[in-house]
Every structure is written in structure tokens, then in C-alpha cells.
Scaffold this motif. Structure first.
Motif, PDB file in Angstrom:
ATOM      1  N   VAL A   1      10.184  -5.603   9.992  1.00 32.20           N
ATOM      2  CA  VAL A   1      11.326  -4.936  10.634  1.00 32.20           C
ATOM      3  C   VAL A   1      11.706  -3.578  10.014  1.00 32.20           C
ATOM      4  CG1 VAL A   1      12.280  -7.144  11.429  1.00 32.20           C
ATOM      5  CG2 VAL A   1      13.108  -6.169   9.310  1.00 32.20           C
ATOM      6  N   ILE A   2      11.284  -3.312   8.776  1.00 35.78           N
ATOM      7  CA  ILE A   2      11.659  -2.034   8.130  1.00 35.78           C
ATOM      8  C   ILE A   2      10.420  -1.169   7.884  1.00 35.78           C
ATOM      9  CG2 ILE A   2      12.668  -0.985   6.056  1.00 35.78           C
ATOM     10  CD1 ILE A   2      14.818  -2.320   7.640  1.00 35.78           C
ATOM     11  N   CYS A   3       9.460  -1.728   7.160  1.00 36.95           N
ATOM     12  CA  CYS A   3       8.251  -0.948   6.819  1.00 36.95           C
ATOM     13  C   CYS A   3       7.251  -1.109   7.966  1.00 36.95           C
ATOM     14  CB  CYS A   3       7.673  -1.453   5.500  1.00 36.95           C
ATOM     15  SG  CYS A   3       6.477  -0.313   4.793  1.00 36.95           S
ATOM     16  N   LYS A   4       7.649  -0.634   9.136  1.00 45.36           N
ATOM     17  CA  LYS A   4       6.858  -0.839  10.353  1.00 45.36           C
ATOM     18  C   LYS A   4       5.650   0.111  10.361  1.00 45.36           C
ATOM     19  CE  LYS A   4      10.439   0.004  12.951  1.00 45.36           C
ATOM     20  NZ  LYS A   4      11.236   0.192  14.145  1.00 45.36           N
TER      21      LYS A   4
ATOM     22  N   ASN B   1       6.958   4.923  12.255  1.00 53.90           N
ATOM     23  CA  ASN B   1       8.371   5.228  12.011  1.00 53.90           C
ATOM     24  C   ASN B   1       9.076   4.169  11.155  1.00 53.90           C
ATOM     25  OD1 ASN B   1       8.018   7.438  13.764  1.00 53.90           O
ATOM     26  ND2 ASN B   1       8.356   6.081  15.517  1.00 53.90           N
ATOM     27  N   PRO B   2       8.609   3.950   9.938  1.00 59.88           N
ATOM     28  CA  PRO B   2       9.305   2.978   9.071  1.00 59.88           C
ATOM     29  C   PRO B   2      10.742   3.432   8.792  1.00 59.88           C
ATOM     30  CG  PRO B   2       7.702   4.271   7.817  1.00 59.88           C
ATOM     31  CD  PRO B   2       7.479   4.608   9.265  1.00 59.88           C
ATOM     32  N   LEU B   3      11.632   2.456   8.642  1.00 57.36           N
ATOM     33  CA  LEU B   3      13.056   2.768   8.460  1.00 57.36           C
ATOM     34  C   LEU B   3      13.373   2.858   6.962  1.00 57.36           C
ATOM     35  CD1 LEU B   3      14.302   0.191  11.126  1.00 57.36           C
ATOM     36  CD2 LEU B   3      13.786   2.625  11.461  1.00 57.36           C
ATOM     37  N   CYS B   4      12.791   3.874   6.326  1.00 59.13           N
ATOM     38  CA  CYS B   4      12.863   3.967   4.864  1.00 59.13           C
ATOM     39  C   CYS B   4      14.300   4.084   4.347  1.00 59.13           C
ATOM     40  CB  CYS B   4      12.027   5.139   4.377  1.00 59.13           C
ATOM     41  SG  CYS B   4      10.301   4.951   4.833  1.00 59.13           S
ATOM     42  N   ASN B   5      15.171   4.689   5.153  1.00 55.38           N
ATOM     43  CA  ASN B   5      16.546   4.845   4.668  1.00 55.38           C
ATOM     44  C   ASN B   5      17.285   3.514   4.588  1.00 55.38           C
ATOM     45  OD1 ASN B   5      16.301   7.584   4.266  1.00 55.38           O
ATOM     46  ND2 ASN B   5      16.760   8.019   6.434  1.00 55.38           N
ATOM     47  N   ASN B   6      16.744   2.497   5.258  1.00 54.49           N
ATOM     48  CA  ASN B   6      17.361   1.160   5.183  1.00 54.49           C
ATOM     49  C   ASN B   6      16.572   0.221   4.279  1.00 54.49           C
ATOM     50  OD1 ASN B   6      19.105   2.105   7.117  1.00 54.49           O
ATOM     51  ND2 ASN B   6      17.950   1.228   8.821  1.00 54.49           N
ATOM     52  N   CYS B   7      15.590   0.756   3.578  1.00 59.66           N
ATOM     53  CA  CYS B   7      14.679  -0.105   2.816  1.00 59.66           C
ATOM     54  C   CYS B   7      15.242  -0.394   1.422  1.00 59.66           C
ATOM     55  CB  CYS B   7      13.325   0.589   2.694  1.00 59.66           C
ATOM     56  SG  CYS B   7      12.160  -0.338   1.691  1.00 59.66           S
ATOM     57  N   PRO B   8      15.260  -1.662   1.031  1.00 59.04           N
ATOM     58  CA  PRO B   8      15.852  -2.003  -0.281  1.00 59.04           C
ATOM     59  C   PRO B   8      15.021  -1.535  -1.473  1.00 59.04           C
ATOM     60  CG  PRO B   8      14.856  -3.951   0.731  1.00 59.04           C
ATOM     61  CD  PRO B   8      14.803  -2.858   1.761  1.00 59.04           C
ATOM     62  N   ILE B   9      13.743  -1.161  -1.254  1.00 58.74           N
ATOM     63  CA  ILE B   9      12.919  -0.726  -2.392  1.00 58.74           C
ATOM     64  C   ILE B   9      12.483   0.733  -2.255  1.00 58.74           C
ATOM     65  CG2 ILE B   9      12.121  -3.055  -2.975  1.00 58.74           C
ATOM     66  CD1 ILE B   9       9.497  -2.460  -1.516  1.00 58.74           C
ATOM     67  N   SER B  10      13.206   1.478  -1.440  1.00 60.23           N
ATOM     68  CA  SER B  10      12.783   2.857  -1.149  1.00 60.23           C
ATOM     69  C   SER B  10      12.799   3.770  -2.377  1.00 60.23           C
ATOM     70  CB  SER B  10      13.651   3.455  -0.048  1.00 60.23           C
ATOM     71  OG  SER B  10      14.974   3.523  -0.486  1.00 60.23           O
ATOM     72  N   LYS B  11      13.701   3.501  -3.328  1.00 65.24           N
ATOM     73  CA  LYS B  11      13.831   4.417  -4.474  1.00 65.24           C
ATOM     74  C   LYS B  11      12.547   4.482  -5.290  1.00 65.24           C
ATOM     75  CE  LYS B  11      18.774   4.129  -5.271  1.00 65.24           C
ATOM     76  NZ  LYS B  11      19.270   2.777  -5.131  1.00 65.24           N
ATOM     77  N   ASN B  12      11.766   3.409  -5.254  1.00 67.80           N
ATOM     78  CA  ASN B  12      10.555   3.357  -6.062  1.00 67.80           C
ATOM     79  C   ASN B  12       9.287   3.567  -5.244  1.00 67.80           C
ATOM     80  OD1 ASN B  12      12.674   1.178  -6.847  1.00 67.80           O
ATOM     81  ND2 ASN B  12      11.761   1.917  -8.749  1.00 67.80           N
ATOM     82  N   CYS B  13       9.444   3.840  -3.960  1.00 71.12           N
ATOM     83  CA  CYS B  13       8.275   3.857  -3.084  1.00 71.12           C
ATOM     84  C   CYS B  13       7.585   5.224  -3.133  1.00 71.12           C
ATOM     85  CB  CYS B  13       8.718   3.537  -1.662  1.00 71.12           C
ATOM     86  SG  CYS B  13       7.366   3.648  -0.496  1.00 71.12           S
ATOM     87  N   LEU B  14       6.305   5.219  -3.528  1.00 72.08           N
ATOM     88  CA  LEU B  14       5.566   6.481  -3.664  1.00 72.08           C
ATOM     89  C   LEU B  14       5.335   7.154  -2.312  1.00 72.08           C
ATOM     90  CD1 LEU B  14       2.897   5.700  -6.379  1.00 72.08           C
ATOM     91  CD2 LEU B  14       4.841   7.248  -6.546  1.00 72.08           C
ATOM     92  N   ALA B  15       4.926   6.366  -1.319  1.00 74.67           N
ATOM     93  CA  ALA B  15       4.644   6.965  -0.002  1.00 74.67           C
ATOM     94  C   ALA B  15       5.900   7.633   0.543  1.00 74.67           C
ATOM     95  CB  ALA B  15       4.142   5.890   0.960  1.00 74.67           C
ATOM     96  N   PHE B  16       7.046   6.992   0.350  1.00 71.61           N
ATOM     97  CA  PHE B  16       8.318   7.545   0.837  1.00 71.61           C
ATOM     98  C   PHE B  16       8.649   8.835   0.080  1.00 71.61           C
ATOM     99  CE2 PHE B  16      13.147   7.260   0.622  1.00 71.61           C
ATOM    100  CZ  PHE B  16      13.323   7.841   1.862  1.00 71.61           C
ATOM    101  N   SER B  17       8.450   8.812  -1.238  1.00 74.57           N
ATOM    102  CA  SER B  17       8.837  10.000  -1.992  1.00 74.57           C
ATOM    103  C   SER B  17       7.959  11.203  -1.652  1.00 74.57           C
ATOM    104  CB  SER B  17       8.857   9.727  -3.499  1.00 74.57           C
ATOM    105  OG  SER B  17       7.661   9.156  -3.888  1.00 74.57           O
TER     106      SER B  17
ATOM    107  N   SER C   1       0.842  -1.214   0.000  1.00 77.22           N
ATOM    108  CA  SER C   1       0.000   0.000   0.000  1.00 77.22           C
ATOM    109  C   SER C   1       0.866   1.249   0.000  1.00 77.22           C
ATOM    110  CB  SER C   1      -0.946  -0.001   1.193  1.00 77.22           C
ATOM    111  OG  SER C   1      -0.216   0.073   2.395  1.00 77.22           O
ATOM    112  N   ARG C   2       2.013   1.173   0.683  1.00 77.86           N
ATOM    113  CA  ARG C   2       2.905   2.344   0.703  1.00 77.86           C
ATOM    114  C   ARG C   2       3.681   2.457  -0.613  1.00 77.86           C
ATOM    115  NH1 ARG C   2       5.073   1.636   6.955  1.00 77.86           N
ATOM    116  NH2 ARG C   2       3.311   2.689   7.924  1.00 77.86           N
ATOM    117  N   TYR C   3       4.144   1.313  -1.056  1.00 78.58           N
ATOM    118  CA  TYR C   3       4.966   1.323  -2.268  1.00 78.58           C
ATOM    119  C   TYR C   3       4.198   1.919  -3.453  1.00 78.58           C
ATOM    120  CZ  TYR C   3       8.198  -0.345  -5.825  1.00 78.58           C
ATOM    121  OH  TYR C   3       9.085  -0.411  -6.860  1.00 78.58           O
TER     122      TYR C   3
HETATM  123  S1  SF4 Z   1      10.449   3.074   1.534  1.00 78.54           S
HETATM  124 FE1  SF4 Z   1       8.306   2.527   1.314  1.00 78.54          FE
HETATM  125  S2  SF4 Z   1       8.260   0.320   1.390  1.00 78.54           S
HETATM  126 FE2  SF4 Z   1      10.237   0.970   2.186  1.00 78.54          FE
HETATM  127  S3  SF4 Z   1       9.974   1.155   4.394  1.00 78.54           S
HETATM  128 FE3  SF4 Z   1       9.558   3.156   3.549  1.00 78.54          FE
HETATM  129  S4  SF4 Z   1       7.362   3.189   3.223  1.00 78.54           S
HETATM  130 FE4  SF4 Z   1       7.950   1.065   3.456  1.00 78.54          FE
END
Ligand code: SF4
Length: 373
Positions: free
Chosen positions: A209-212, A215-231, A165-167
Motif C-alpha cells: 500500500v505504500i512502497c508501490k 508512485n510510492p507514497l514515500c511521504n507516508n512511509c514509516p521508514i523513509s528517513k533511512n531509505c536510500l532510494a528515497f533520498s 531493494s529500495r531501502y
Molecule cells: S521511502 Fe523507501 S521504502 Fe518507503 S515507500 Fe519510499 S521507496 Fe519505499
């Protein structure tokens, strides 16, 4: 981004990847991250469907730290499906005591017997067969089919909902009929069909453990570059959920009889909470009551002679929360010199033996408060 279209009552979902990175690269990055970072848990690194099934059932509605000792005890006592199938129901309920959602244990017992009688003791190895077993829904069936038999079917649990849902920044609620279809399809589209077991575990681990939730740990997330919610810095807005639960309040008055060192208990019947667990005689109300009202209700039960003057001692009061119910429990102590006329289902047991019966967490709290366990 995704787009939902409905044509002739059929859903069509189109996913548009903003990134120039192909899906296969994302899948690889996810798996590489998992292989380097996964937590060591006793049900990982096995393809034994019984062990996977047991761990998945225990971990439904239960945190790993709470479920782990139950998993170990259960596997030690019932190391195979055959052992579980031939166990007595009360042995299983006793081991499950305190874990809650007791229908899980009853269903496991039933399913173990079905596997012995209908599948020659061999766990079915296809998703469409596994999902027919009692107590196994789409999530657990997908977990067993992929982890044990490497079938290309995606698991969709709370962790996977959160990641997807976040991605894709999905506004559809995860608990509606449309949302469920959408997420099932998305998860299957996202699945690495060449390594479904590892991919599914990686998605679940990423969510845990990452997309909690907070406080998700987006900077350690392997798919963060493509994640819409993060961007768009909108991680906390997803997943969406429709709120529809109505919590019921129940007022339970338990009677702890004391007769020559014994008390009366019975197994709770089907159709309500804590089926098959042992419980005290109970009078229930749908509102708060005064003691006099309880006295009248006790008279109506016809447990005692009409002229009997009862001395009720308040032993404990507690609020106990279940998913859809708030239980306001009051435990009363009544000393007797004559046994009351209870229904035949009741048995009289030594107070000191109560600890050997499978009971609810609430009843256990009461026994602890009375130094009986
Ligand atoms: S970058 Fe996206 S998928 Fe990754 S932890 Fe953050 S919100 Fe979740």
C-alpha cells in the motif's frame, strides 16, 4: 548500503546503516505503522494454519479483490483440512475455476491428504517441515510458519523485495541465484525476531500500500528517513530484475461438435496447461493456418469416414494470454448426424450442462459468446 563478498564460494553480506537510528527502532516504527494502518482482511487476525495456507495460495499471482470471493467460497465448502482432503478432485477444480494456475488447487488437495495421512491431520508447525509439503515454496512456508506459529523466519515476496531493494538501493537482480540469497538474508537480518508474525505482515503491507511499484507514497512511509532510494529520488530504479522470459505463441483450433444436443469434452491430461480441466477436441499448430489446412488435419485425426465432407462454421476467435504463452484460439462449430470416433477419454454431454464442469477461462468465454452459460 550493503556489500557482497565471496570467499571460498561462500557469500558474505555486510549491511551498513547510514542512519544513526538503530535497527530495533526501525522495526518498532514499522510495526506501529502497521498496527494503526493495516487493512482488515478475513485471513488476518487468525493463527489457523489452514486458513493462512489457503489465503496465501489463492493470493499467489492473484489480486486481493479477485481472490477474496474464491477464498470465502472455498472456506465455506471446505472449512477444514479434513474436508479438503476428502473432497473429489472435480469439486475442487470447479471452485477454483477462473482463478488460473490450476496446479495450485491440485497441490492443495494433495497436501491436505498428506497432512491427514502423514501428520495425523495436524498442520506441521516448523518451517523446515512445512516446506516439504507439495506446492509450498519458501515464501508460503515462511508465511505459515511465522503467521500461524510465530517462528522467526522472514517472508520474501514481491512486496518485501521492493521495500528492501529500495531501502538499501540494491543493484542485484531479485531473480538471480545470488539475488535470491541476498534478499533472503537481508529479510532475515531485518526481521524483528520478537514479533516475526507482525513484522512480516507489516513488511508485506508496506510494500502493497505504500512502497508501490509506481508512485510510492514515500511521504507516508514509516521508514523513509533511512531509505536510500528515497533520498536519491531513485525509487523507480528498484528492484532490479533480469528479463529472461520467452513467450511462446500457440494456435489452438477447438472443435465444438453438435450431435443431438450434445457435445464432446474431455479432461486435459498432465504435462500442459489446465491439467484436469474439461476441454473440447483440439488441434494445435505452431503458426497461423488457412482453413484448408485445418480440414486436412481433421482428416488425419481419423475422427470421420474418409469421404465425409465437413461443414466448418467459425464460432469465435480470441487471444488469451498466459504467463509464458499467447494462445490464439479459434472455435469451430461442426453439426453431425453421426458421432465421430474420438479417443475414449471423451464424453458426450448436454450443451446446457457444460456450465457444471470445471473449465478454463478461455472455454468459459466461448460458452458465454454462444449463450450457453
Ligand atoms: S521511502 Fe523507501 S521504502 Fe518507503 S515507500 Fe519510499 S521507496 Fe519505499
Amino acid at each position: 548500503m550493503y556489500k557482497l563478498e565471496v570467499k571460498n564460494d561462500v557469500f558474505f553480506i555486510k549491511i551498513f546503516h547510514f542512519s544513526c537510528k538503530p535497527l530495533i527502532m526501525l522495526q518498532k516504527e514499522l510495526i506501529n505503522w502497521y498496527l494503526l494502518n493495516k487493512r482488515e482482511l478475513p485471513w488476518r487476525n487468525t493463527s489457523n494454519p489452514y486458513i493462512i495456507w489457503l489465503s496465501e495460495i489463492i493470493l499467489q499471482q492473484t489480486r486481493i479483490q479477485q481472490g477474496l470471493p474464491y477464498f470465502e467460497k472455498f472456506l465455506k465448502k471446505f472449512p477444514t483440512i479434513k474436508k479438503l482432503a476428502s473432497a473429489q478432485n472435480h469439486e475442487i477444480m470447479k471452485l477454483w475455476q477462473g482463478l488460473g494456475y490450476y496446479s495450485r488447487a491440485r497441490n492443495m488437495h494433495k497436501t491436505a491428504k498428506t497432512i491427514i495421512s502423514n501428520h495425523k491431520g495436524k498442520f506441521p508447525d516448523k518451517y523446515h517441515e512445512i516446506i516439504k509439503l507439495t506446492g509450498i515454496g519458501p515464501y508460503t512456508a515462511a508465511a505459515i510458519a511465522s503467521f500461524a506459529f510465530n517462528e522467526a523466519v522472514a517472508v520474501v515476496d514481491g512486496n518485501v523485495h521492493r521495500v528492501l531493494s529500495r531501502y538499501y538501493a540494491i543493484n542485484e537482480s531479485i531473480n538471480t541465484a545470488v539475488g535470491k540469497k541476498l534478499f533472503a538474508q537481508l529479510a532475515n537480518d531485518f526481521l524483528n525476531k520478537d514479533a516475526p508474525a507482525t513484522h512480516n505482515q507489516a513488511m508485506m503491507e508496506l510494500g502493497a500500500v505504500i512502497c508501490k511499484p509506481q508512485n510510492p507514497l514515500c511521504n507516508n512511509c514509516p521508514i523513509s528517513k533511512n531509505c536510500l532510494a528515497f533520498s536519491f529520488k531513485q525509487q523507480e530504479l528498484f528492484p532490479k530484475k533480469e528479463i529472461k522470459l520467452k513467450v511462446k505463441n500457440r494456435y489452438l483450433h477447438y472443435i465444438f461438435f453438435s450431435f443431438k444436443g450434445k457435445t464432446a469434452i474431455h479432461q486435459r491430461p498432465a504435462g500442459d496447461i489446465w491439467q484436469n480441466l474439461y476441454d473440447l477436441p483440439l488441434i494445435e499448430f505452431d503458426r497461423k493456418i488457412e482453413t484448408e489446412e485445418l480440414r486436412n488435419a481433421l482428416k488425419n485425426e481419423n475422427w470421420f469416414k474418409a469421404d465425409k465432407k465437413l461443414k466448418l462454421y467459425l464460432a469465435m476467435q480470441a487471444k488469451h494470454k498466459l504467463t509464458h504463452q499467447n494462445l490464439f484460439a479459434t472455435f469451430w462449430f461442426i453439426a453431425l448426424n453421426q458421432k465421430p470416433k474420438l479417443e475414449v477419454a471423451f464424453i458426450w454431454v448436454d450443451k446446457t450442462d457444460l456450465k457444471s464442469y470445471a473449465i478454463s477461462r478461455l472455454f468459459e468465454k466461448f460458452l458465454i459468446s454462444q449463450n450457453l452459460i
